[in-house]
Design an enzyme around this catalytic site. Structure first.
Site, PDB file in Angstrom:
ATOM      1  N   VAL A 279     -16.045 -20.790  -0.557  1.00 55.30           N
ATOM      2  CA  VAL A 279     -14.733 -21.360  -0.234  1.00 55.30           C
ATOM      3  C   VAL A 279     -13.697 -20.240  -0.256  1.00 55.30           C
ATOM      4  O   VAL A 279     -13.602 -19.489  -1.233  1.00 55.30           O
ATOM      5  CB  VAL A 279     -14.338 -22.472  -1.232  1.00 55.30           C
TER       6      VAL A 279
ATOM      7  N   ASP B 125     -19.681 -39.231  -8.628  1.00 55.15           N
ATOM      8  CA  ASP B 125     -19.654 -38.011  -9.448  1.00 55.15           C
ATOM      9  C   ASP B 125     -18.229 -37.735  -9.922  1.00 55.15           C
ATOM     10  O   ASP B 125     -17.722 -36.615  -9.803  1.00 55.15           O
ATOM     11  CB  ASP B 125     -20.203 -36.823  -8.663  1.00 55.15           C
TER      12      ASP B 125
END
Length: 477
Positions: free
Chosen positions: A26, A136
């Site tokens: 990223v 999650d």
């Protein structure tokens, strides 16, 4: 010597590395036309092909993030692809993970914990209304906006999505999920059992663990022995620290209930007196809220100082359709850059088409078709309009923009973009209403392989454009 900059798809400056995962990196980026900060996740397709289930996971994550546009969810702005790489261009959140704040400072003040919990529940409620379950939820996947201090839910890689045609997420055996996933300390008891579970109630449990962690500074079921931790989770065996307020303890006691059928629902959470204190529901998106688009969004801010761009006069902008450059046309229409042919087994609703009508005439046909579909028409500029259904949908009235671009005198492109309303209704609108209404003026739809009658099957000129795939990120001085 001038600083070296990397340019991606002639649209984004790529900056420093923000983080590295098993299959992705990223980077910090900046959109050239607007100056907006973005985060760019880059995934190698070779890793995707080798890893079992990775293709389905990425496809699901893209599909989910298209559905869940909400102020407290990290926005996926667009997905780009080449032969070797996939690029997720996302909203950049400067404040980091909520986990980091807990790790450094321990417990949070009750008012701040309540604010984060309110925003988390608002985001999760929105996801559930779209048939999306995160699975999650944990502080590592909750980011904090450095400017506003607002919470943003991220990472839908383990999410589940129930399709609307099944209408099965309201209950029944077919609505139960069976994949055991998530982080052990935050996972619901029913997920640990071998029977199916409801994704909505499992997410609510995880929200309860997050609230406890925000107020306590530690987890309710943490244990060095994993099996001992699982035993505590299955029994909902936890204790409250002495500084918890009576009202917060009552709410958490209803969130962390072992039996999911007896666990508090989101509608009940939002009526809880502790939750409602100073609660400010997020602002809804309206037809006047611009949605960033890979091609059609006009710059809202001056162009980056690092890149010189010629600005049109106001009169020219209002009268003439904006043009497509060759790179935009290839990256939008070529199957080499279209993820649908790589990942999606079912054809998805198309949102862009080419036509051989002149731009002005094409715009007139669009307006006439919109009125026949009982839509209000609002002109933004000469070749861009906003269309709004008169009939209320699941999430209010469906609103879309339609903009005409001129590629050449004999070729125009129309791009549709949803502004507000239900995403599933938008997809049906594109497939069931727009395509039949405009079929006589359409030359090709984006992603349709055999729509062009003059196509000889040789796509090399689309894919390579005079350079190989390694030149996707080019260096400029």
């Amino acid at each position: 010597m001038a600083e070296e900059k990397r340019i991606l798809f002639e649209k984004y400056e790529v900056g420093r590395l923000l983080g590295t995962g098993t299959f992705a990196k990223v980077y910090y980026g900046k959109e050239i036309s607007t100056g907006d900060d973005v985060a760019i996740k880059i995934i190698g397709k070779d890793h995707v092909a080798k890893r079992h289930g990775m293709t389905e996971q990425i496809t699901r994550e893209i599909s989910v993030m298209r559905l869940v546009r909400h102020p407290n969810i990290v926005e996926l702005r667009e997905v780009l692809a080449t032969k070797k790489k996939i690029f997720f261009v996302m909203e950049f959140i400067s404040g980091g993970e909520l986990f980091e704040r807990l790790d450094k400072g321990g417990k949070l003040p009750e008012d701040l914990a309540r604010r984060y919990f309110q925003q988390l529940i608002s985001a999760v409620d929105f996801c559930h209304s779209r048939g999306v379950f995160h699975r999650d939820i944990k502080p590592e996947n909750l980011l904090v906006d450095g400017n506003t201090g607002d919470l943003k839910v991220s990472d839908f890689g383990l999410s589940a999505m129930l399709l609307p045609e099944g209408e099965s997420h309201g209950g029944g055996e077919e609505a139960l999920l069976r994949t055991r996933c998530g982080t052990p300390a935050y996972v619901a008891p029913e997920v640990l059992r071998k029977k199916g579970y409801d994704g909505a109630t499992a997410d609510i449990w995880s929200c309860g663990v997050v609230l406890y962690a925000l107020l306590a500074g530690f987890l309710p079921f943490l244990d060095e022995n994993v099996m001992a931790m699982y035993t505590k989770i299955l029994k909902a065996d936890f204790e409250f620290p002495p500084w918890f307020s009576p009202e917060s303890k009552k709410l958490i006691s209803k969130l962390l209930v072992s039996d999911p059928s007896k666990r508090i629902s989101i509608s009940e959470i939002t009526r809880n007196s502790w939750f409602r204190k100073n609660f400010k529901p997020p602002m809804a998106f309206t037809i006047d809220t611009p949605i960033p688009s890979p091609i059609s969004s006009p710059p809202d801010h001056p162009p980056s100082k690092k890149v010189k761009m010629k600005k049109k006069s106001q009169n020219e902008e209002d009268v003439s359709p904006r043009s497509f450059n060759a790179f935009d046309f290839i990256s939008s229409m070529s199957s080499g850059f279209d993820l649908s042919s790589l990942f999606e087994k079912k054809p998805r609703p198309k949102r862009m088409f080419t036509s051989r009508l002149p731009a002005k005439r094409l715009k007139e046909r669009l307006e006439a078709a919109a009125r026949e579909m009982d839509m209000r028409v609002k002109h933004v500029r000469d070749c861009k309009m906003k269309l709004q259904m008169r009939k209320e949908g699941r999430k209010g009235r469906l609103s879309v923009t339609a903009e005409v671009f001129e590629v050449a005198r004999e070729v125009s492109i129309v791009e549709f973009c949803k502004c507000s309303g239900d995403s599933l209704e938008y997809q049906r609108f594109c497939e069931d209403d727009v395509r039949p209404a405009l079929k006589d003026i359409v030359w090709t739809w984006q992603g349709d392989n055999n729509s062009n009658p003059n196509d000889d099957g040789d796509d090399d000129h689309h894919h390579n454009n005079g350079h190989d795939d390694d030149d996707d990120i080019v260096n400029v001085i």
